[in-house]
Design a protein around this motif. Sequence first.
Motif, short mmCIF file in Angstrom:
data_model
loop_
_atom_site.label_atom_id
_atom_site.label_comp_id
_atom_site.label_asym_id
_atom_site.label_seq_id
_atom_site.Cartn_x
_atom_site.Cartn_y
_atom_site.Cartn_z
N GLY A 95 0.79 -1.23 0.00
CA GLY A 95 0.00 0.00 0.00
C GLY A 95 0.82 1.28 0.00
N LYS A 96 2.14 1.15 -0.08
CA LYS A 96 2.99 2.35 -0.07
C LYS A 96 3.03 3.05 -1.42
N LEU A 97 2.74 2.30 -2.50
CA LEU A 97 2.71 2.88 -3.84
C LEU A 97 1.35 2.62 -4.47
N GLU A 98 0.79 3.64 -5.06
CA GLU A 98 -0.52 3.53 -5.72
C GLU A 98 -0.41 4.16 -7.12
N VAL A 99 -1.05 3.53 -8.10
CA VAL A 99 -1.11 4.07 -9.45
C VAL A 99 -2.51 4.63 -9.68
N LYS A 100 -2.57 5.89 -10.04
CA LYS A 100 -3.85 6.52 -10.39
C LYS A 100 -3.87 6.71 -11.90
N ILE A 101 -4.87 6.12 -12.57
CA ILE A 101 -4.89 6.10 -14.03
C ILE A 101 -5.87 7.13 -14.58
N TYR A 102 -5.40 7.88 -15.58
CA TYR A 102 -6.23 8.85 -16.31
C TYR A 102 -6.32 8.37 -17.76
N PRO A 103 -7.38 7.62 -18.11
CA PRO A 103 -7.49 7.05 -19.46
C PRO A 103 -8.13 8.01 -20.46
N SER A 104 -8.28 7.53 -21.68
CA SER A 104 -9.09 8.19 -22.73
C SER A 104 -8.61 9.59 -23.09
N GLY A 105 -7.33 9.84 -22.99
CA GLY A 105 -6.80 11.14 -23.40
C GLY A 105 -7.18 12.28 -22.49
N GLN A 106 -7.52 12.01 -21.24
CA GLN A 106 -7.94 13.07 -20.32
C GLN A 106 -6.86 14.14 -20.15
N LEU A 107 -5.61 13.73 -20.21
CA LEU A 107 -4.51 14.67 -19.99
C LEU A 107 -3.72 14.97 -21.25
N GLY A 108 -4.34 14.68 -22.40
CA GLY A 108 -3.70 15.01 -23.66
C GLY A 108 -3.37 13.79 -24.49
N ALA A 109 -2.93 14.05 -25.72
CA ALA A 109 -2.53 13.00 -26.63
C ALA A 109 -1.16 12.43 -26.22
N GLU A 110 -0.70 11.41 -26.94
CA GLU A 110 0.53 10.72 -26.52
C GLU A 110 1.73 11.66 -26.46
N ARG A 111 1.87 12.51 -27.45
CA ARG A 111 3.02 13.42 -27.44
C ARG A 111 2.97 14.37 -26.24
N GLU A 112 1.79 14.87 -25.93
CA GLU A 112 1.66 15.77 -24.78
C GLU A 112 2.01 15.05 -23.48
N CYS A 113 1.58 13.79 -23.35
CA CYS A 113 1.90 13.03 -22.14
C CYS A 113 3.41 12.80 -22.02
N LEU A 114 4.07 12.55 -23.14
CA LEU A 114 5.52 12.39 -23.11
C LEU A 114 6.20 13.67 -22.61
N GLU A 115 5.72 14.79 -23.09
CA GLU A 115 6.30 16.07 -22.69
C GLU A 115 6.06 16.33 -21.20
N LEU A 116 4.90 15.91 -20.70
CA LEU A 116 4.62 16.05 -19.27
C LEU A 116 5.54 15.16 -18.43
N LEU A 117 5.86 13.98 -18.94
CA LEU A 117 6.81 13.12 -18.27
C LEU A 117 8.18 13.78 -18.20
N GLN A 118 8.58 14.40 -19.29
CA GLN A 118 9.92 14.98 -19.35
C GLN A 118 10.12 16.10 -18.34
N ILE A 119 9.05 16.83 -18.04
CA ILE A 119 9.18 17.94 -17.08
C ILE A 119 8.75 17.53 -15.67
N GLY A 120 8.41 16.25 -15.50
CA GLY A 120 8.08 15.76 -14.17
C GLY A 120 6.67 16.07 -13.70
N SER A 121 5.79 16.50 -14.61
CA SER A 121 4.42 16.83 -14.22
C SER A 121 3.47 15.65 -14.36
N LEU A 122 3.97 14.54 -14.88
CA LEU A 122 3.23 13.29 -14.98
C LEU A 122 4.25 12.19 -14.75
N ASP A 123 3.82 11.08 -14.16
CA ASP A 123 4.79 10.05 -13.80
C ASP A 123 4.97 8.99 -14.88
N ILE A 124 3.86 8.41 -15.36
CA ILE A 124 3.92 7.26 -16.26
C ILE A 124 2.94 7.48 -17.41
#
Length: 324
Positions: free
Chosen positions: A56-85
């Motif tokens: 229970g120390k680690l939890e994954v919260k999933i945002y499906p269906s493009g809620q946080l943008g398309a694939e390229r946008e999600c990659l860019e969010l990963l790069q700046i640390g604003s999204l994890d996976i």
Amino acid sequence: MKVKYLLVAVSFFFLSSCKESESKKILRLAHGLDTNHPVHNAMVHLGESLEKKSGGKLEVKIYPSGQLGAERECLELLQIGSLDITKVSAAVLENFVTDYKIFSIPYIFRDRSHVHQVYDSQVGREFLLKGEPFRLRGLCFYDAGSRSFYTKEKMINTPEDLKGLKIRVQKSNMAVAMVKNLGGSPTPISWGELYTALQQGVVDGAENNLPSFHSSKHYEVCKFYSLDEHTAVPDILLIGTESWGRLTAREQQWLQEAANESAIYQRKVWAEAEQTALKVIKEAGVQVAYPDKNPFAIKTKGIIDMFKDNEEAMRLIEAIKSIK
């Protein structure tokens, strides 16, 4: 789109400051697939496994269906640390890590067994770590099946049938080159906009795997599916290196183990999804063809020459081919 991106990024910077408590770390995972997709189910499995492994120390919260943008946008969010996976197609990742173009070479894989052997091999692990200089660390491959053509007006039995047709492709130079070599007119369109583009005649068809053709309901518009199986482009589960670095060595081990287990689970549900999808689309009136693949392979064999001056790429290509 830039404004949307900035708003999302700012909101996640705020969330980053309050997402962890003393007893639990929350890893935010975003992707563009719907919740019925087998890859989404694999990510749910990952979250369940990780919570058990970590007590229970680690939890994954999933945002499906493009809620946080398309694939390229999600990659860019990963790069700046604003999204994890996130999960992206290797065809999109090639715009960040060029060696991933290799996975888009038509007919580079002999069959599905060869695909899985490559994923599980040392060269597969090399690929997963190639994004680290770009702040992107691969956790595992998800099987995305084989991509084939589907169209609105006629069946694709030979490459000549693609002549004059506008075919939606991912935003990938390799996908563009492939369709051009086969005589079609490649048209990059985001996945979320494709259903409407097909309806309105912006494109005449597209290319994707069976479960995606089914889950997207593109079979409601396109009644011809040709299993030429030109490419087997994997999905990649990635974590930003900043997020990875915030985990302890033990937490990293838990996450990697959970990812590996989810990849094996995903292959099972993917195979089941392919069979279900084939049954459903046939019942919906889609005609399915099994064309001779040789003419398609011959027309696209020159694509590998794009790598002949890249020593590292050619090494990786030979390593893939040598796996038995």
